[in-house]
Design an enzyme around this catalytic site. Structure first.
Site, PDB file in Angstrom:
ATOM      1  N   THR A  14      49.051  29.013  49.404  1.00 29.56           N
ATOM      2  CA  THR A  14      49.995  29.940  50.036  1.00 29.56           C
ATOM      3  C   THR A  14      49.285  30.871  51.031  1.00 29.56           C
ATOM      4  OG1 THR A  14      49.763  31.441  48.163  1.00 29.56           O
ATOM      5  CG2 THR A  14      51.665  29.976  48.131  1.00 29.56           C
ATOM      6  N   VAL A  15      48.089  31.361  50.664  1.00 24.03           N
ATOM      7  CA  VAL A  15      47.375  32.268  51.570  1.00 24.03           C
ATOM      8  C   VAL A  15      46.876  31.526  52.802  1.00 24.03           C
ATOM      9  CG1 VAL A  15      45.409  33.827  51.828  1.00 24.03           C
ATOM     10  CG2 VAL A  15      46.726  33.840  49.700  1.00 24.03           C
ATOM     11  N   LYS A 107      36.903  36.523  45.170  1.00 26.52           N
ATOM     12  CA  LYS A 107      36.216  37.602  44.452  1.00 26.52           C
ATOM     13  C   LYS A 107      35.197  37.086  43.453  1.00 26.52           C
ATOM     14  CE  LYS A 107      40.389  37.722  41.671  1.00 26.52           C
ATOM     15  NZ  LYS A 107      41.086  36.722  42.502  1.00 26.52           N
ATOM     16  N   GLU A 131      37.587  41.196  52.752  1.00 22.90           N
ATOM     17  CA  GLU A 131      38.663  42.173  52.533  1.00 22.90           C
ATOM     18  C   GLU A 131      39.754  41.626  51.617  1.00 22.90           C
ATOM     19  OE1 GLU A 131      39.781  45.372  52.208  1.00 22.90           O
ATOM     20  OE2 GLU A 131      39.018  45.734  54.230  1.00 22.90           O
ATOM     21  N   VAL A 134      39.818  41.895  47.378  1.00 23.97           N
ATOM     22  CA  VAL A 134      40.092  43.088  46.574  1.00 23.97           C
ATOM     23  C   VAL A 134      41.365  43.771  47.054  1.00 23.97           C
ATOM     24  CG1 VAL A 134      39.200  45.302  45.772  1.00 23.97           C
ATOM     25  CG2 VAL A 134      37.606  43.441  46.248  1.00 23.97           C
ATOM     26  N   ILE A 138      45.570  46.017  51.082  1.00 28.93           N
ATOM     27  CA  ILE A 138      45.015  47.358  51.294  1.00 28.93           C
ATOM     28  C   ILE A 138      43.632  47.201  51.923  1.00 28.93           C
ATOM     29  CG2 ILE A 138      44.392  49.544  50.216  1.00 28.93           C
ATOM     30  CD1 ILE A 138      46.003  48.682  47.742  1.00 28.93           C
ATOM     31  N   ASP A 203      39.873  39.625  36.015  1.00 28.65           N
ATOM     32  CA  ASP A 203      40.198  39.703  37.445  1.00 28.65           C
ATOM     33  C   ASP A 203      39.883  41.108  37.978  1.00 28.65           C
ATOM     34  OD1 ASP A 203      41.804  38.655  39.889  1.00 28.65           O
ATOM     35  OD2 ASP A 203      42.757  40.556  39.396  1.00 28.65           O
ATOM     36  N   LYS A 207      36.900  42.486  40.817  1.00 27.34           N
ATOM     37  CA  LYS A 207      37.188  43.361  41.951  1.00 27.34           C
ATOM     38  C   LYS A 207      36.415  44.674  41.841  1.00 27.34           C
ATOM     39  CE  LYS A 207      41.771  41.303  42.423  1.00 27.34           C
ATOM     40  NZ  LYS A 207      43.166  41.379  41.897  1.00 27.34           N
TER      41      LYS A 207
END
Lengths: 430, 430
Positions: A14-15, A107, A131, A134, A138, A203, A207
């Protein structure tokens, strides 16, 4: 205008598909932002034929992502496969080894092999940007690495896992149990079929290792993190928390002191009215405390195709502009393993819930075990009465050391007055 | 290691002195962050002898800041004088004209002359950075310009003035009147001797013009902003707001629609439980809404020496690393004046407070005037009764157009039923 930046994307989940679509469809806007055209030059995925809602015409397909990383047809390698080991690791190494900048949202890879990969990147003077690894959309890595770079940071902490935050928020809103809400979250696609990694806290730990590395300038120290998950939180705990003026959140907390660095992931009571208490559902939030800036808070969607693609593309744009920073903000050769402050030394007030048979003398035994460790009690609460049956009893302690708390809990269990493992939730005074 | 970056600071007030001190005292940490040493090479200030808690040895003193900007002894010019005109403008122009990168915290200069200066900077291929001009220590310009650069932003809004937020927060906590709290804020140094610029909303307007320019890629449009201040807010309004589930904040709001851009600064009712409602005291917060990232929130100290110095130094570090971006994120040659959606077209629910003589028929007259403009009422509240005396009466409207609201208020005033100007506060549904 400068030559185009040719992008190779490994992984069209999906990403990856979202990144590909934005590069293809928003080309003009992105070029205006970074001063050169972006071109989707190549992709790697298992199933090339699958419809992903984006035209991959013109992008060369590589069945093998390591071959993509070695291809002369790309200027930046975007790794969106995931997983700490190969093939992601081999592909990222291959790209960096030939001085190709890399963008990743992985990550686990960075938490385990971050220093080794950062060294490769910096030796070759190329970027390794993460980026998207994490807190989703944001831009927290950029904020810590660049925006707050003048600060000595004392603490960075936050809500870093949307699945856990969704479950805790829903438990509070509905009064339902953990297992029910988890099952629903799985049906709705907010939790994985195997949710262990999220609800067990790992998870968040990955991070936190990366955030702390950037904030404090040390090597990611995954194995130095104390990790607890949210599976033992009950609706009772959520109601009690509210009564005491708190909400329960799964936090990652990294603190720097003279003695070293404390890294912990666990459910925590967060005071109502503070920014983290109001972060609901799948949102994430990170708080950074710096000597110049004081407290600053960053909140947004922590996962999902759009937010993560936003982060990945911002990393690509930085590379397109020719920016090259140390991966963790500090030169990789200076990244040392930090001295870890053991969890036994952690000091703080604590919520303790015991399931006891409702009969005289039980409270006295528990109080005695706490007193034996010099732990003083701020308040005690037993909500329901059911003589002869199991009921929850809650103690709030004053500031106490973890090592002493652990001894007290052992003694309480050994005394045979509780019918289940005690539940301990640390109370934060941010 | 690369050659040192020689810094020239114009203006050694609290922010300038803090920047100087950090450059001098934190040299090693900063060099590690940007890969080259930073040197305080020159300063300009009125009084060279004054003790600012930092050794200025080794820094050449220039009585005239334009001469500093023209000096061959510096690699970056840091303007911390303030003011939209000369000498700040002349000095920044002089620096850019000779291809010297500039860092400034001067919102007025950028809001008035931003395009002209950005054109100079981009023609010379040097940076003109202004993180310190908006929201103090929050790296919001970097977040919008780089972190969220992949997004099409629909809205950016927030609490941008710490003085107003301190006054409103204190009015709420203490129940005291605006004038009292302002006087106290002046004594405590939270408000200027002449507070007009802050409490009248112009400071927020300058910052909003810059945020909107970066978010939407247009020229700063200060004169297109509808500006109202907080001086007319009473303790009554704060109490009524709370009863309806809102808090009053001075907001800057920039919205992009098909029709153009709406820019407004005014007190607004913000729903309790949303991030902006909990931003207290001298804190600032900005919300950005993007197509990929959804809603993201940035909160921190909005002013003061430490936070602003943090922002200024992050800008210097970007320059030390060789980064050069378009000043407003979009190439200056593409910055056009936006089409402004007039405030009369603004649609939204509204809080209206009237001071009326408590006698029969008054409510009927007000209701009729609202109905004549097809404005429908959601609720009406008259808290105290005092027959024959002046009392506050509050109406909450459903969604209404500003133009119609203005006509209704005119009619109500003309009907002679109110003893003061009506107070209108827009209600936001973020």
């Amino acid at each position: 205008m400068t030559s185009p930046l040719r992008i190779g994307i490994a992984g069209l989940g999906t990403v990856g598909a979202a990144v590909a679509r934005i590069v293809v469809e928003q080309g003009e806007a992105l070029a205006s932002r970074c001063g050169r055209p972006l071109v989707l030059a190549a992709v790697s995925s298992r199933d090339h034929a699958k419809d992903r809602g984006v035209s991959l015409e013109g992008a060369v397909w590589f069945p093998d992502l390591v071959k993509l990383a070695r291809s002369a047809s790309i200027d930046v390698f975007v790794e969106l496969i995931g997983g700490e080991g190969d093939p992601a690791r081999a592909a990222v190494s291959a790209a960096l080894g030939r001085a190709l900048p890399v963008v990743t949202a992985n990550k686990a890879l960075l938490a385990h092999h971050g220093v080794e990969l950062a060294l490769m990147a910096e030796e070759q003077r190329v970027s390794l940007n993460f980026e998207g690894a994490v807190a989703g959309g944001i831009p927290i890595i950029k904020a810590l690495r660049e925006g707050l770079a003048a600060n000595k940071l004392a603490r960075v902490y936050g809500i870093l896992n949307g699945t856990c935050n969704y479950i805790l928020t829903t438990m509070e809103a509905s009064g339902r149990k953990f297992a029910d809400v988890l099952a629903e979250a799985q049906r709705l696609g907010y939790a994985e079929a195997d949710p262990t990694f999220d609800i067990g806290g790992m998870d968040t730990a990955h991070k936190l290792a990366l955030l702390a590395a950037v904030a404090f300038g040390n090597a990611p120290a995954l194995d130095g993190i104390h990790v607890e998950g949210i599976a033992r939180i009950t609706p009772h705990d959520i109601v009690f928390a509210r009564e005491f003026g708190f909400r329960i959140k799964l936090l990652g907390v990294a603190t720097r002191s003279d003695g070293g660095i404390e890294l912990r992931v666990h459910p925590a009571m967060v005071p109502l009215g503070t920014p983290l208490a109001d972060v609901d559902g799948v949102y994430n939030a990170v708080v950074a405390e710096g000597d110049l800036v004081g407290k600053s808070v960053y909140e947004g969607r922590g996962a999902g195709a759009g937010p993560t693609a936003s982060a990945v593309i911002s990393d690509i744009l930085d590379i397109a502009r020719g920016q090259q920073l140390s991966t963790f903000g500090t030169p990789a050769v200076k990244l040392k393993r930090p001295v870890i402050v053991p969890m036994g030394d952690h000091l703080g007030p604590c919520y303790l819930r015991f399931t006891v048979i409702d009969r005289p003398g039980v409270i006295a035994v528990i109080s005695r075990c706490l007193a034996d460790q010099a732990i003083s009690i701020e308040s005690m609460l037993q909500r329901s009465r059911a003589p002869g049956e199991a009921v929850p009893v809650v103690f709030i302690t004053h500031e106490a050391r973890e090592a002493e708390l652990a001894k007290a809990l052992q003694a309480i269990v050994a005394a045979g007055v509780v019918t289940e493992e005690p539940c301990m939730i640390r109370m934060e005074r941010f």
